[in-house]
Scaffold this active site. Structure first.
Site, mmCIF file in Angstrom:
data_model
loop_
_atom_site.group_PDB
_atom_site.id
_atom_site.type_symbol
_atom_site.label_atom_id
_atom_site.label_comp_id
_atom_site.label_asym_id
_atom_site.label_seq_id
_atom_site.Cartn_x
_atom_site.Cartn_y
_atom_site.Cartn_z
ATOM 1 N N ASP A 1 -22.414 61.495 0.946
ATOM 2 C CA ASP A 1 -23.697 60.797 0.768
ATOM 3 C C ASP A 1 -24.192 60.230 2.097
ATOM 4 O O ASP A 1 -25.354 60.376 2.471
ATOM 5 C CB ASP A 1 -23.632 59.717 -0.330
ATOM 6 C CG ASP A 1 -22.281 59.040 -0.436
ATOM 7 O OD1 ASP A 1 -21.345 59.459 0.259
ATOM 8 O OD2 ASP A 1 -22.154 58.076 -1.211
ATOM 9 N N LYS B 1 -15.633 63.525 -0.177
ATOM 10 C CA LYS B 1 -15.844 62.305 -0.968
ATOM 11 C C LYS B 1 -14.451 61.819 -1.383
ATOM 12 O O LYS B 1 -14.145 61.634 -2.568
ATOM 13 C CB LYS B 1 -16.734 62.632 -2.183
ATOM 14 C CG LYS B 1 -17.169 61.449 -2.989
ATOM 15 C CD LYS B 1 -18.385 60.741 -2.430
ATOM 16 C CE LYS B 1 -18.678 59.490 -3.228
ATOM 17 N NZ LYS B 1 -19.750 58.668 -2.667
ATOM 18 N N TYR C 1 -17.306 75.858 -7.651
ATOM 19 C CA TYR C 1 -17.861 77.209 -7.772
ATOM 20 C C TYR C 1 -16.783 78.222 -8.177
ATOM 21 O O TYR C 1 -17.051 79.419 -8.236
ATOM 22 C CB TYR C 1 -18.495 77.653 -6.452
ATOM 23 C CG TYR C 1 -19.821 77.001 -6.171
ATOM 24 C CD1 TYR C 1 -19.947 75.620 -6.195
ATOM 25 C CD2 TYR C 1 -20.948 77.757 -5.878
ATOM 26 C CE1 TYR C 1 -21.157 75.004 -5.932
ATOM 27 C CE2 TYR C 1 -22.163 77.145 -5.615
ATOM 28 C CZ TYR C 1 -22.260 75.774 -5.639
ATOM 29 O OH TYR C 1 -23.469 75.170 -5.374
ATOM 30 N N ASP D 1 -23.122 73.867 0.146
ATOM 31 C CA ASP D 1 -24.327 74.508 -0.386
ATOM 32 C C ASP D 1 -25.514 73.551 -0.276
ATOM 33 O O ASP D 1 -26.595 73.910 0.197
ATOM 34 C CB ASP D 1 -24.065 74.878 -1.856
ATOM 35 C CG ASP D 1 -25.059 75.909 -2.364
ATOM 36 O OD1 ASP D 1 -25.793 76.485 -1.543
ATOM 37 O OD2 ASP D 1 -25.098 76.139 -3.580
#
Ligand code: NAD
Length: 366
Positions: free
Chosen positions: A226, A193, A125, A250
């Site tokens: 995930d 991740k 972002y 988000d």
């Protein structure tokens, strides 16, 4: 003494939601001097095309606290998101997004009580993104190829940079632990991740572990994004406070909003060392603008968070209890909270506020 608060009505459904919320906050008896400041697409023509006029920032800098309605970001107009600009300008690096079950809200889940702390200034972002045929993109692809990386850049490719800094990570993870400690919460889970993005999410994970060592009284664990999504749907009761880089934060906060009944139920705040802006997770829902129809709960729960921040804990609790009571009764609520969304007994935004004000007024003062 009255608290000074900047009030940004926003656009779309923002003005109706903030007006309903202002009335309920005032009904708690807390004295607030509101400094109303206009921002957004609807008013930019009044301010030389600027959707975020300087007086809005000046007011928040002076008052340090704002209650904000949602603001529309027109797609593809070159118009910078006012919301992202506000967070950057005021360096509000942490976003707090609680997800809590309330009786009477339609959801498959019960007893959810989670808080997402989202990093608010970095990651994908940051807005460092290049079109395939720009000079910057060409220069970058040449540089990446020179490093021997195998990805094929021959075709058109957009490039987005994902900056995650040590300092940016440290301050938001510390914020999450301090939030947990201040709010009697037991565990912080850092989401990442790092198995794939070793230099960005890898850094995030390493710094999370370092910060966790400073807070031995709070349990720490880490989860891959995930797996985190699946775990939240299957066993949300195992989690407490979650801290995540901007994009994952988000997505997770909408997932958690879904667990507790949808966007109409999801409040939030943007927090920095010098400014705090309280606003719902949802946007300006332009299709409902001006219809006295939208659900003001998320906006009102954002104001409850604001009252707690201002030290008005008793008023905050009374306001939250009054909202919960009206929702649990299920009578004077907006269409989206009814079993049947076409239920003719659904009330409007402002009548929902009236019902909450009545509950606040009927309580015998302690
Ligand atoms: P949205 O949150 O406005 O709407 C998503 C869906 O939820 C729509 O069906 C909408 O009608 C419904 N909805 C949202 N809030 C509701 C409420 N209080 N009561 C009843 N229904 C509600 O998301 P969007 O359509 O993707 O975005 C609309 C605009 O809002 C865009 O310009 C976007 O950039 C902006 N936006 C602003 C903020 C903010 O100000 N912080 C946040 C998100 C989106």
């Amino acid at each position: 003494m009255a608290h000074k608060v900047t009030l940004i009505p926003g656009d779309g459904i923002g003005p109706e939601l903030t007006e309903a919320t202002r009335r309920v906050v005032e009904a708690t008896g807390v004295e607030i001097e509101w400094d109303v400041q206009l921002a957004g697409a609807d008013v930019m023509d009044q301010f030389g095309g600027n959707p975020l006029p300087p007086q809005v920032l000046e007011s928040i800098r002076a008052n340090k606290v704002a209650l904000k309605g949602p603001i529309t970001t027109p797609v593809g107009s070159g118009f910078r998101s006012v919301n992202v600009a506000l967070r950057k300008e005021l360096d509000m690096y942490a976003q707090v997004r609680p997800g809590k079950s309330y009786e009477g809200v339609r959801s498959r889940f019960e007893d959810i009580d989670l808080v997402i702390i989202r990093e608010n200034t970095e990651d994908l972002y940051a807005g460092v993104e290049y079109e395939a045929d720009s000079d910057n993109a060409k220069e970058l692809t040449t540089w990446i190829k020179s490093k021997g990386d195998k990805f094929r850049f021959e075709d058109h490719v957009g490039i987005s940079i994902k900056p995650i800094s040590e300092e940016g990570t440290r301050r938001v993870v510390r914020f999450a632990f301090e939030f947990a400690r201040a709010n009697g919460r037991k565990k912080v889970t850092s989401v990442h991740k790092a198995n794939i993005m070793k230099h960005t999410d890898g850094l995030w994970l390493r710094v999370s572990e370092e910060v966790a060592a400073e807070f031995p009284d709070i349990e720490f664990e880490e989860r891959i994004i995930d797996n985190m999504c699946m775990q939240l749907v299957q066993k949300p009761e195992l989690y407490d406070v979650l801290v995540a880089p901007n994009l994952y934060g988000d997505i997770l906060s909408d997932l958690v909003a879904g667990l507790v009944g949808g966007l109409g139920m999801a409040p939030g705040s943007n927090d920095g060392d010098h400014a705090h802006v309280f606003e719902p997770v949802h946007g300006s829902a332009p299709k409902y603008a001006g219809q006295n129809k939208a659900n003001p709960t998320a906006q009102m729960l954002s104001a409850v968070m604001m009252l707690r921040h201002l030290g008005e804990t008793d008023a905050a609790q009374r306001m939250e209890d009054a909202i919960a009571k009206v929702i649990a009764e299920g009578k004077d609520v907006t269409y989206d909270m009814k079993e049947d969304r076409n239920d003719p007994t659904a009330v409007g935004t402002s009548q929902f506020a009236d019902a909450i004000i009545e509950v606040l007024g009927s309580r015998v003062p302690a």
